[in-house]
Motif scaffolding. Structure first.
Motif, PDB file in Angstrom:
ATOM      1  N   VAL A 167      -1.355  -7.950  -1.121  1.00 46.70           N
ATOM      2  CA  VAL A 167      -2.042  -7.030  -1.682  1.00 46.70           C
ATOM      3  C   VAL A 167      -3.471  -7.857  -1.851  1.00 46.70           C
ATOM      4  O   VAL A 167      -3.425  -9.185  -1.560  1.00 46.70           O
ATOM      5  CB  VAL A 167      -1.294  -6.916  -3.307  1.00 46.70           C
ATOM      6  CG1 VAL A 167      -0.252  -6.140  -3.173  1.00 46.70           C
ATOM      7  CG2 VAL A 167      -1.333  -8.155  -4.238  1.00 46.70           C
ATOM      8  N   ASP A 168      -4.348  -7.064  -2.356  1.00 44.92           N
ATOM      9  CA  ASP A 168      -5.707  -7.667  -2.484  1.00 44.92           C
ATOM     10  C   ASP A 168      -5.841  -8.392  -3.888  1.00 44.92           C
ATOM     11  O   ASP A 168      -6.124  -7.935  -4.810  1.00 44.92           O
ATOM     12  CB  ASP A 168      -6.644  -6.742  -2.370  1.00 44.92           C
ATOM     13  CG  ASP A 168      -8.142  -7.297  -2.750  1.00 44.92           C
ATOM     14  OD1 ASP A 168      -8.317  -8.384  -2.695  1.00 44.92           O
ATOM     15  OD2 ASP A 168      -9.025  -6.456  -2.739  1.00 44.92           O
ATOM     16  N   ALA A 172      -7.683  -6.961  -7.290  1.00 43.99           N
ATOM     17  CA  ALA A 172      -6.814  -6.442  -8.357  1.00 43.99           C
ATOM     18  C   ALA A 172      -7.212  -7.401  -9.576  1.00 43.99           C
ATOM     19  O   ALA A 172      -7.285  -6.774 -10.636  1.00 43.99           O
ATOM     20  CB  ALA A 172      -5.550  -6.705  -7.895  1.00 43.99           C
ATOM     21  N   GLU A 327      -2.258  -4.753   4.108  1.00 44.40           N
ATOM     22  CA  GLU A 327      -2.805  -5.058   2.539  1.00 44.40           C
ATOM     23  C   GLU A 327      -1.970  -3.758   1.790  1.00 44.40           C
ATOM     24  O   GLU A 327      -2.327  -2.795   2.287  1.00 44.40           O
ATOM     25  CB  GLU A 327      -4.150  -5.202   2.452  1.00 44.40           C
ATOM     26  CG  GLU A 327      -4.602  -5.484   1.324  1.00 44.40           C
ATOM     27  CD  GLU A 327      -6.016  -5.766   1.043  1.00 44.40           C
ATOM     28  OE1 GLU A 327      -6.661  -4.776   0.948  1.00 44.40           O
ATOM     29  OE2 GLU A 327      -6.385  -6.867   1.608  1.00 44.40           O
ATOM     30  N   ARG A 329      -2.079  -1.248  -1.753  1.00 43.45           N
ATOM     31  CA  ARG A 329      -2.506  -1.246  -2.960  1.00 43.45           C
ATOM     32  C   ARG A 329      -1.966  -1.707  -4.235  1.00 43.45           C
ATOM     33  O   ARG A 329      -0.513  -1.519  -4.480  1.00 43.45           O
ATOM     34  CB  ARG A 329      -2.784   0.545  -3.008  1.00 43.45           C
ATOM     35  CG  ARG A 329      -1.715   1.303  -3.150  1.00 43.45           C
ATOM     36  CD  ARG A 329      -2.190   2.743  -3.159  1.00 43.45           C
ATOM     37  NE  ARG A 329      -1.010   3.757  -3.592  1.00 43.45           N
ATOM     38  CZ  ARG A 329      -1.147   4.932  -3.676  1.00 43.45           C
ATOM     39  NH1 ARG A 329      -2.240   5.556  -3.350  1.00 43.45           N
ATOM     40  NH2 ARG A 329      -0.014   5.563  -3.936  1.00 43.45           N
ATOM     41  N   THR A 330      -2.839  -1.825  -5.329  1.00 40.71           N
ATOM     42  CA  THR A 330      -2.242  -2.028  -6.590  1.00 40.71           C
ATOM     43  C   THR A 330      -2.953  -1.126  -7.433  1.00 40.71           C
ATOM     44  O   THR A 330      -3.619  -0.508  -6.953  1.00 40.71           O
ATOM     45  CB  THR A 330      -2.656  -3.526  -7.114  1.00 40.71           C
ATOM     46  OG1 THR A 330      -4.032  -3.639  -6.788  1.00 40.71           O
ATOM     47  CG2 THR A 330      -2.108  -4.616  -6.054  1.00 40.71           C
ATOM     48  N   GLU A 331      -2.442  -1.036  -8.792  1.00 46.34           N
ATOM     49  CA  GLU A 331      -2.986   0.021  -9.766  1.00 46.34           C
ATOM     50  C   GLU A 331      -3.008  -0.835 -11.114  1.00 46.34           C
ATOM     51  O   GLU A 331      -1.876  -1.473 -11.669  1.00 46.34           O
ATOM     52  CB  GLU A 331      -2.016   1.114  -9.866  1.00 46.34           C
ATOM     53  CG  GLU A 331      -2.453   1.968 -10.780  1.00 46.34           C
ATOM     54  CD  GLU A 331      -1.454   3.331 -10.668  1.00 46.34           C
ATOM     55  OE1 GLU A 331      -1.876   4.165 -11.792  1.00 46.34           O
ATOM     56  OE2 GLU A 331      -0.636   3.383 -10.103  1.00 46.34           O
ATOM     57  N   LEU A 371      -7.980   3.036  -5.653  1.00 46.75           N
ATOM     58  CA  LEU A 371      -6.759   3.039  -5.121  1.00 46.75           C
ATOM     59  C   LEU A 371      -6.800   3.355  -3.420  1.00 46.75           C
ATOM     60  O   LEU A 371      -6.911   4.602  -2.943  1.00 46.75           O
ATOM     61  CB  LEU A 371      -5.686   3.971  -5.824  1.00 46.75           C
ATOM     62  CG  LEU A 371      -5.601   3.844  -6.955  1.00 46.75           C
ATOM     63  CD1 LEU A 371      -4.437   4.874  -7.620  1.00 46.75           C
ATOM     64  CD2 LEU A 371      -5.206   2.366  -7.556  1.00 46.75           C
ATOM     65  N   GLU A 372      -7.060   2.181  -2.612  1.00 45.98           N
ATOM     66  CA  GLU A 372      -6.819   2.661  -1.115  1.00 45.98           C
ATOM     67  C   GLU A 372      -5.376   2.679  -0.501  1.00 45.98           C
ATOM     68  O   GLU A 372      -4.553   2.371  -1.318  1.00 45.98           O
ATOM     69  CB  GLU A 372      -7.466   1.299  -0.394  1.00 45.98           C
ATOM     70  CG  GLU A 372      -8.969   1.095  -0.852  1.00 45.98           C
ATOM     71  CD  GLU A 372      -9.601  -0.141  -0.137  1.00 45.98           C
ATOM     72  OE1 GLU A 372      -8.863  -0.705   0.603  1.00 45.98           O
ATOM     73  OE2 GLU A 372     -10.726  -0.445  -0.318  1.00 45.98           O
ATOM     74  N   GLU A 373      -5.467   3.540   0.556  1.00 44.18           N
ATOM     75  CA  GLU A 373      -4.178   3.454   0.999  1.00 44.18           C
ATOM     76  C   GLU A 373      -3.840   2.178   1.632  1.00 44.18           C
ATOM     77  O   GLU A 373      -4.786   1.397   2.162  1.00 44.18           O
ATOM     78  CB  GLU A 373      -4.217   4.576   2.453  1.00 44.18           C
ATOM     79  CG  GLU A 373      -4.400   6.161   1.656  1.00 44.18           C
ATOM     80  CD  GLU A 373      -3.410   6.417   0.787  1.00 44.18           C
ATOM     81  OE1 GLU A 373      -2.466   6.296   1.203  1.00 44.18           O
ATOM     82  OE2 GLU A 373      -3.749   7.177  -0.188  1.00 44.18           O
ATOM     83  N   ASP A 374      -2.585   1.910   1.866  1.00 42.90           N
ATOM     84  CA  ASP A 374      -1.946   0.842   2.378  1.00 42.90           C
ATOM     85  C   ASP A 374      -2.498   0.764   3.892  1.00 42.90           C
ATOM     86  O   ASP A 374      -2.587   1.864   4.491  1.00 42.90           O
ATOM     87  CB  ASP A 374      -0.456   0.824   2.546  1.00 42.90           C
ATOM     88  CG  ASP A 374       0.319   0.863   1.028  1.00 42.90           C
ATOM     89  OD1 ASP A 374      -0.486   0.580   0.112  1.00 42.90           O
ATOM     90  OD2 ASP A 374       1.114   1.463   1.215  1.00 42.90           O
ATOM     91  N   ARG A 375      -3.120  -0.319   4.345  1.00 42.64           N
ATOM     92  CA  ARG A 375      -3.586  -0.272   5.452  1.00 42.64           C
ATOM     93  C   ARG A 375      -3.485  -1.663   6.141  1.00 42.64           C
ATOM     94  O   ARG A 375      -2.995  -2.729   5.693  1.00 42.64           O
ATOM     95  CB  ARG A 375      -5.254  -0.286   5.200  1.00 42.64           C
ATOM     96  CG  ARG A 375      -5.778  -1.582   4.377  1.00 42.64           C
ATOM     97  CD  ARG A 375      -7.378  -0.984   3.926  1.00 42.64           C
ATOM     98  NE  ARG A 375      -7.854  -1.951   2.932  1.00 42.64           N
ATOM     99  CZ  ARG A 375      -8.181  -3.069   3.331  1.00 42.64           C
ATOM    100  NH1 ARG A 375      -8.777  -3.223   4.361  1.00 42.64           N
ATOM    101  NH2 ARG A 375      -9.011  -3.768   2.148  1.00 42.64           N
TER     102      ARG A 375
END
Length: 377
Positions: A167-168, A172, A327, A329-331, A371-375
């Motif tokens: 994750v980033d 985050a 990468e 996404r987190t929330e 919230l970006e899509e997983d990439r």
């Protein structure tokens, strides 16, 4: 007498020790008396015991094996943490659904002090491995030298056939800090980790990014480092609070440190969040059930494990896949452990030019949760 027929119980009986002691000798554990170590080694030689023979089926069975390994340098944290067990369950389910078996163990990255996991990697008794908690250059180098496909969890990849699912952490953590800044907190403490732990340092950088973004001086952020254990988390909170100008909000780099901080704050008679806001990172299950429930950064541990397993299998089947980085996404999950600071703490803040200024929660924009899509990166 063949080597493959000897068990640890046979060796223990011959040496007059416990099975656990035999295991410690095989793994070069330092807390074994010299006389006991020699007795076990004599029994190993007399019974012609070969520890590698235990893993011979890995390369001869119809079910090929993959590994899930942790470096011994991080085993003091234990393997019973919620996120680790969640990832392990997801990895096992995904790998076994594709017809592979799973070896779970540890490795040292040190050719002078090998454990079983080192031999499994070096002898290619698994076709590839998912590795968590890698910290040191020696650990990374050992993984490179095997030539096996490897997927690292929650840190960047380290070379050809070394892939990554993460994750980033920095971005985050910046969102976590924006949350407490948006509530009006101006004095913030960080319960951090060792400088050599990648995710811990990335999260600290994210907290610092948010304070710069808000125009606050570096002195607004106080940092107490830990070895990531809960006991040190409690001690770190005391260190941060026992100052002339204590923080009104705490950013903990993982949920376990945050939960320890909540308990310590309550032990000191502080109300969370009325007197002190606390936010974690990871969203482990227990954080939902403490009082108050923990505000945190949700990390998709289950999906990270599943994707790591799929990426590893793809790399095993396609040697041409030299580098892949994913990468996820987190929330930000807002629960009951964060709130605006006590009114007396929010009233005044001294600016870098020496003038007093009023700062209210409304002067700092609320966090923008993107919230970006997983990439693939």
């Amino acid at each position: 007498m063949t080597r493959t027929r000897q068990s640890l119980a046979d060796i223990a009986k011959r040496a007059g020790v416990s099975v656990a002691t035999v295991s410690r000798v095989l793994n070069d554990h330092p807390q074994v008396k010299a006389a006991t170590r020699e007795r076990v080694r004599r029994a190993l030689a007399e019974l012609r015991y070969d520890p590698n023979a235990l893993f011979a089926p890995f390369v001869s069975t119809s079910s090929p094996m993959l590994g899930f390994l942790n470096p011994t340098s991080m085993l003091d944290l234990g393997l019973n943490r919620g996120y680790f067990l969640t990832q392990l369950a997801a990895i096992r389910e995904e790998i076994e659904s594709q017809g592979y078996g799973l070896f779970v163990g540890a490795f040292t990255g040190d050719p002078q002090h090998q454990v079983v996991g080192d031999r499994v990697l070096r002898n290619h008794q698994v076709q590839g491995a998912i590795v968590a908690r890698v910290c040191t250059p020696d650990e990374l180098e050992m993984l490179r030298e095997t030539g096996l496909p490897v997927v690292l969890l929650n840190r960047p990849s380290g070379g050809p056939r070394i892939h990554s699912v993460r994750v980033d952490n920095r971005g985050a953590a910046q969102e976590a800090a924006r949350h407490v800044l948006g509530l009006g907190h101006l004095r913030i403490g960080v319960i951090g980790g060792p400088s050599h732990v990648y995710s811990a340092e990335e999260r600290l950088l994210g907290y610092q990014d948010a304070l710069r973004e808000a125009g606050l001086p570096p002195s607004a952020l106080s940092v107490a480092r830990t070895n990531l254990s809960e006991a040190q988390g409690a001690a770190a909170l005391s260190e941060l609070l026992d100052t002339d100008d204590p923080p009104t909000a705490i950013l903990a780099i993982n949920d376990y440190l945050a939960i320890a901080a909540v308990a310590e704050a309550q032990q000191r008679g502080l109300r969370v969040p009325d007197d002190l806001s606390i936010i974690g990172f990871g969203d482990v299950d227990i954080g939902r059930y403490i009082s108050p429930p923990l505000t945190t950064i949700h990390t998709p541990w289950d999906r990270m494990g599943r994707f790591a397993a799929r990426l590893l299998i793809e790399s095993v089947n396609d040697p041409g896949l030299t580098h892949a980085s994913v990468e996820m996404r987190t929330e930000l999950i807002v629960r009951g452990s964060t709130a605006p600071p006590p009114r007396r703490a929010a009233a005044t803040h001294r600016s870098p030019d020496g003038r007093d200024r009023q700062r209210a929660a409304s002067t700092i924009p609320p966090p923008a949760i993107i919230l970006e899509e997983d990439r693939m990166v």
